[in-house]
Write a protein that holds these residues in place. Structure first.
Motif, PDB file in Angstrom:
ATOM      1  N   GLN A 288       9.629  91.019  25.936  1.00 53.40           N
ATOM      2  CA  GLN A 288       9.361  90.141  24.806  1.00 53.40           C
ATOM      3  C   GLN A 288       8.030  89.410  25.039  1.00 53.40           C
ATOM      4  OE1 GLN A 288      10.961  90.037  21.898  1.00 53.40           O
ATOM      5  NE2 GLN A 288      12.210  91.724  22.729  1.00 53.40           N
ATOM      6  N   MET A 289       6.956  90.194  24.859  1.00 53.51           N
ATOM      7  CA  MET A 289       5.610  89.634  25.004  1.00 53.51           C
ATOM      8  C   MET A 289       4.829  89.951  23.728  1.00 53.51           C
ATOM      9  SD  MET A 289       4.052  92.398  27.710  1.00 53.51           S
ATOM     10  CE  MET A 289       2.433  91.647  27.649  1.00 53.51           C
ATOM     11  N   LYS A 290       3.838  89.062  23.421  1.00 46.61           N
ATOM     12  CA  LYS A 290       3.078  89.231  22.194  1.00 46.61           C
ATOM     13  C   LYS A 290       2.187  90.460  22.285  1.00 46.61           C
ATOM     14  CE  LYS A 290       3.046  84.487  20.510  1.00 46.61           C
ATOM     15  NZ  LYS A 290       3.862  84.821  19.330  1.00 46.61           N
ATOM     16  N   SER A 291       2.133  91.187  21.198  1.00 47.04           N
ATOM     17  CA  SER A 291       1.260  92.357  21.098  1.00 47.04           C
ATOM     18  C   SER A 291      -0.100  91.935  20.579  1.00 47.04           C
ATOM     19  CB  SER A 291       1.902  93.397  20.184  1.00 47.04           C
ATOM     20  OG  SER A 291       1.957  92.907  18.856  1.00 47.04           O
ATOM     21  N   VAL A 292      -1.011  92.892  20.397  1.00 48.32           N
ATOM     22  CA  VAL A 292      -2.336  92.609  19.868  1.00 48.32           C
ATOM     23  C   VAL A 292      -2.262  92.044  18.454  1.00 48.32           C
ATOM     24  CG1 VAL A 292      -2.688  94.915  18.923  1.00 48.32           C
ATOM     25  CG2 VAL A 292      -4.655  93.571  19.645  1.00 48.32           C
ATOM     26  N   GLY A 294      -0.239  89.815  17.574  1.00 48.25           N
ATOM     27  CA  GLY A 294       0.255  88.437  17.663  1.00 48.25           C
ATOM     28  C   GLY A 294       1.751  88.336  17.509  1.00 48.25           C
ATOM     29  N   LEU A 295       2.456  89.458  17.350  1.00 41.18           N
ATOM     30  CA  LEU A 295       3.903  89.467  17.184  1.00 41.18           C
ATOM     31  C   LEU A 295       4.574  90.075  18.397  1.00 41.18           C
ATOM     32  CD1 LEU A 295       4.190  90.774  13.483  1.00 41.18           C
ATOM     33  CD2 LEU A 295       4.231  88.385  14.259  1.00 41.18           C
ATOM     34  N   THR A 296       5.728  89.562  18.720  1.00 36.76           N
ATOM     35  CA  THR A 296       6.572  90.245  19.692  1.00 36.76           C
ATOM     36  C   THR A 296       7.347  91.332  18.960  1.00 36.76           C
ATOM     37  OG1 THR A 296       8.438  88.759  19.356  1.00 36.76           O
ATOM     38  CG2 THR A 296       6.797  88.121  21.032  1.00 36.76           C
ATOM     39  N   ALA A 297       8.028  92.164  19.706  1.00 37.01           N
ATOM     40  CA  ALA A 297       8.812  93.228  19.080  1.00 37.01           C
ATOM     41  C   ALA A 297       9.910  92.655  18.202  1.00 37.01           C
ATOM     42  CB  ALA A 297       9.401  94.130  20.161  1.00 37.01           C
ATOM     43  N   TYR A 298      10.523  91.590  18.663  1.00 34.38           N
ATOM     44  CA  TYR A 298      11.594  90.972  17.891  1.00 34.38           C
ATOM     45  C   TYR A 298      11.047  90.382  16.595  1.00 34.38           C
ATOM     46  CZ  TYR A 298      15.471  87.863  16.745  1.00 34.38           C
ATOM     47  OH  TYR A 298      16.493  87.206  16.092  1.00 34.38           O
ATOM     48  N   GLU A 299       9.889  89.714  16.678  1.00 31.12           N
ATOM     49  CA  GLU A 299       9.281  89.143  15.479  1.00 31.12           C
ATOM     50  C   GLU A 299       8.843  90.227  14.500  1.00 31.12           C
ATOM     51  OE1 GLU A 299       7.401  85.126  17.587  1.00 31.12           O
ATOM     52  OE2 GLU A 299       6.187  86.945  17.323  1.00 31.12           O
ATOM     53  N   TYR A 300       8.343  91.337  15.029  1.00 33.56           N
ATOM     54  CA  TYR A 300       7.954  92.467  14.167  1.00 33.56           C
ATOM     55  C   TYR A 300       9.154  92.993  13.393  1.00 33.56           C
ATOM     56  CZ  TYR A 300       7.111  97.382  13.053  1.00 33.56           C
ATOM     57  OH  TYR A 300       7.044  98.587  12.410  1.00 33.56           O
TER      58      TYR A 300
END
Length: 825
Positions: A288-292, A294-300
């Motif tokens: 659970q780390m931010k991607s390029v 700006g979203l994490t997988a859960y937020e996406y």
């Protein structure tokens, strides 16, 4: 950490104050007739919206996606890309298409226009061939991308021997061949690689017979349910085979559908899948780390569900999202690289992508590395993404995530404990435990007791017959045949005792050969002796004179049969001697062991043809014996022992043939394994018991009735069908010569036996046919007969009525041969 290459924020061209800006067009090809096109398109558009809102990426530029429908068809895909390339806007990059076959066709066209292509779902290993597809990249994993993780799993559990099975889809077959080469180059033994179309049972049978415990399945079509239904029906789930299913997502729906044409339930398929591993693309980063973006997988996932009304992890949508970001970052790096040249230019001013610009964009993609929704994104020299691979294992009724493999660092991270039966990983092959089966102690003891008892009985019988060798019942040709039958029986019992010996290979070879000789010759002696006795009856019955075959003639019949056996056995042993070998009769498998039960057998090269040869001439002998039984069916009253001999022949043939058929069926069906020796021994003993009972018991009964000491004065049989006695040794008194002759004694024996059997005899017998003896001799013989016990009373009770009529009824005549034949056994 994401590495983002940011361009200059509005740069000056040729020293002027001109700032590059505008719209960068991207071509998008999606199969809208499939979920693999609709949902990835929505994910790509979501990514473009987020990119266009960023000021640190492609400053002063906006990205626009122009899409076309391939309809999952190569022809429609080619038409779609041609329409997109022929319009008025320059396409810098291409996103898609989804399927490998369409991607290959379009890659040829895009290469001609220097169009860089990034697919989000194509997995064919062929697309990694850079000489054919130099402008191709993908954010999905190749069908061979999980080869390293499979190797890692094998090494982790110390598995070095595997089998590979795939369905006959071209990409699956290519991936299977590539996996085989990869594993062999890393010292993994791939001893079976097989494939199937619609019926997976034949290749699964091959794998089952190869004793493989680890099976890798490369499946690129809807065949997982059919494969594991067949595995269940073959009982492979009972052998604790471990499956590694390569990059297949069908495990999410294991409920059979009508198109599968299988006869399994979902529960049975899950049972066959127990403890199996599945390698698949990791569509969402487990960290659970931010991607390029700006979203994490859960937020996406939350954004995709709220704004796009679908799960952003399904049908490669997350790969399309990351592919769009890869295009944006590559263009951003390209702009930065272009500005470093002596002749900077704006990308929007170019009407087409030349070789120089295409080279810069390829280098930008090769150097690209960022954190995406689906995990780290980077490309190797073949344009294949180096990302994360999910490792799952069927535990109970669920497919649980147990580990993640990172292609960038070549490392497995275990997230959950794996499970196996007995709580430890199985070996890659069964531990073969070979058990040599010998006769059980009970079987051996039973056979030894039976054979030993009959050996003692036959020895006692031989001694008794020797004691009564001069008796009128056992004298003549029956004497030598009696001893031959006993000798043959003893050889058969010795054969049984030899089979009870537990021996080494070297000793067993000699015992094999000895048993072949004792059994064959012993059987021939017994049967030929009984056959010769019946042949004698037939010979006597057909003779019109008092001529009886003597013992030497019958011995020659037995000898001829034995010599045929000796000739065949000698040729067999000289050509291809019998050897000892082990034959597998049953295989039992436990979790890590294969118990192979074997027993020693006597075999030689082409031994079956030698057995056919023996069976051929033995059958002729059997049928000849049955023919003699039929010919002698009407002489039972004339020869007291003929019925016993006929029944002996018939029973001998019937038991032998039926036993051979029964044991052939038993061997074919494998109904008896360990104790087949005992039924064989019992069959031999039953055969010999029938011969002994029917041949010797009637003789013993008559000997007891006549008394143990009841000899004949001289042999009553002429020389081979001819009377060659020396007349010089005969008495000069014809009356004395006849009354002391064997013929007279035989008449007495006949009458005595007749009284014992209750046969009515004539009180007056015409003896004119007895030879050249005169009336006084006949009268004297009549006096001798009348003095026999019981004859006087018969004479007093009878009242003969003499007649002088010329029509006087002729008395019955009794020839010497009939008198002698009456006591043949």
């Amino acid at each position: 950490m994401a590495v983002v290459l940011i361009s200059c924020n509005g740069h000056v061209v040729d020293g002027s104050n001109q700032v590059c800006s505008g719209t960068l067009y991207i071509a998008g090809l999606f199969p809208f007739n499939s979920p693999w096109g609709q949902k990835p398109k929505l994910a790509a558009e979501l990514a473009i919206d987020m990119i266009n809102q960023r000021s640190d990426i492609l400053a002063n530029y906006t990205i626009k996606l122009q899409v076309a429908d391939t309809k999952s068809s190569i022809k429609m895909g080619e038409n779609a890309i041609k329409r997109l390339l022929n319009d008025s806007t320059t396409k810098l990059m291409l996103l898609g298409p989804a399927f490998s076959n369409v991607t290959k066709a379009i890659s040829v066209l895009s290469h001609k226009t220097n169009l860089i292509q990034i697919s989000y779902a194509a997995t064919s290993p062929d697309l990694s061939e850079r000489h054919k597809y130099p402008n191709f990249y993908r954010t999905s994993l190749s069908a061979t991308s999980d080869n390293p993780v499979i190797l890692k799993i094998l090494r982790y559990f110390n598995w070095k021997r595997v089998a590979i099975i795939n369905d006959n889809i071209l990409s699956a077959d290519t991936a299977s061949i590539g996996l085989e080469k990869y594993l062999k180059s890393n010292n993994i033994n791939v001893n079976v690689r097989t494939s199937f179309n619609s019926d997976p049972i034949p290749p699964l049978q091959i794998i089952k017979n190869s004793f493989n415990r680890i099976v890798i399945a490369k499946l690129c079509s809807d065949s997982l349910r059919r494969l594991f239904c067949a595995a269940y029906n073959l009982g492979l789930h009972q052998l604790q085979i471990v499956w590694i299913i390569s990059r297949n997502s069908q495990y999410r729906n294991l409920t059979p559908i009508p198109q599968d044409y299988i006869n399994c339930t979902e529960k049975q398929i899950v049972t066959a899948l127990q403890d199996s591993f599945t390698t698949s693309d990791l569509t969402l980063n487990y960290r659970q780390m931010k991607s390029v973006s700006g979203l994490t997988a859960y937020e996406y996932l939350n954004v995709s569900r709220q704004t796009l009304n679908f799960d952003g992890s399904s049908f490669a949508a997350s790969y399309a999202f990351d592919a769009t970001w890869a295009i944006a970052l590559a263009l951003n790096s390209t702009i930065h690289e272009v500005n470093r040249h002596q002749s900077p230019r704006c990308l929007t001013a170019d009407q087409f992508v030349d070789d120089e610009l295409a080279s810069i964009m390829r280098n930008s993609l090769n150097e690209l590395s960022f954190s995406g929704i689906s995990g780290p994104v980077s490309f190797d020299a073949f344009g294949v993404r180096k990302g994360l691979i999910n490792i799952q294992q069927f535990q109970g009724t669920k497919n649980q995530q147990v580990a993640v493999y990172d292609l960038n660092i070549d490392q497995i991270t275990w997230l959950r404990n794996w499970t196996f039966e007995d709580n430890h990983p199985p070996s890659d092959t069964y531990i073969n435990l070979t058990t040599i089966i010998y006769h059980s102690p009970g079987v051996t003891l039973t056979a030894e007791i039976l054979a030993g008892a009959w050996i003692v009985f036959n020895c006692v019988l031989a001694a008794f017959l020797y004691r009564c060798q001069d008796h009128s019942v056992t004298s003549g040709f029956s004497s030598i045949l009696n001893y031959l039958i006993i000798a043959g029986n003893l050889m058969l019992y010795i054969d049984i005792l030899l089979g009870c010996i537990r021996q080494s290979n070297r000793t067993y070879k000699r015992i094999c050969q000895a048993r072949a000789w004792t059994f064959m010759i012993g059987f021939s002696i017994v049967y030929s002796s009984v056959f010769a006795r019946l042949w004698a009856y037939r010979k006597i019955n057909r003779s019109t004179q008092s001529k009886i075959p003597r013992g030497r003639k019958l011995f020659q019949i037995v000898l001829m049969s034995v010599m045929v056996d000796v000739t065949v056995l000698a040729a067999w042993q000289n050509k291809v001697p019998l050897q000892s070998e082990f034959q597998t009769i049953i295989i039992q498998r436990s979790f890590n062991e294969t118990i192979i039960y074997q027993y020693q057998v006597c075999r030689s090269l082409h031994y079956q043809y030698w057995l056919y040869c023996i069976l051929a001439y033995k059958s002729l002998h059997f049928f000849w014996g049955l023919y003699l039984c039929w010919c002698c069916r009407n002489i039972t009253k004339k020869f007291l022992g003929s019925s016993y001999v006929r029944f002996t022949i018939a029973a001998h043939v019937f038991i032998t043939i039926s036993s051979a058929i029964a044991f052939a069926i038993i061997k074919y069906l494998q109904l008896i394994h360990r104790n087949i020796f005992l039924p064989l021994s019992v069959m031999v003993i039953i055969n010999s018991s029938i011969v002994t009972g029917l041949i010797y018991i009637p003789q013993i009964k008559d000997i007891i009735k006549l008394g143990l000491d009841h000899p004949v004065q001289q042999t009553e049989y002429g020389d081979d069908e001819e009377d060659r006695s020396d007349p010089s040794v005969k008495s000069q008194d014809p009356e004395q010569n006849f009354t002391d002759s064997p013929a007279a004694m035989n008449i007495a024996n006949l009458l005595k036996l007749s009284n014992s059997y209750g046969v009515s005899n004539q009180s007056s017998i015409n003896l004119s046919q007895l030879g050249s003896h005169n009336t006084s001799t006949a009268s004297k013989l009549s006096g001798i007969i009348n003095q026999l016990p019981g004859r006087k009373q018969q004479r007093e009770n009878s009242s003969p009525k003499p007649t002088t009529s010329k029509y006087e009824q002729k008395p019955s005549y009794l020839r010497n041969s009939e008198i002698s034949d009456a006591k043949l056994y």
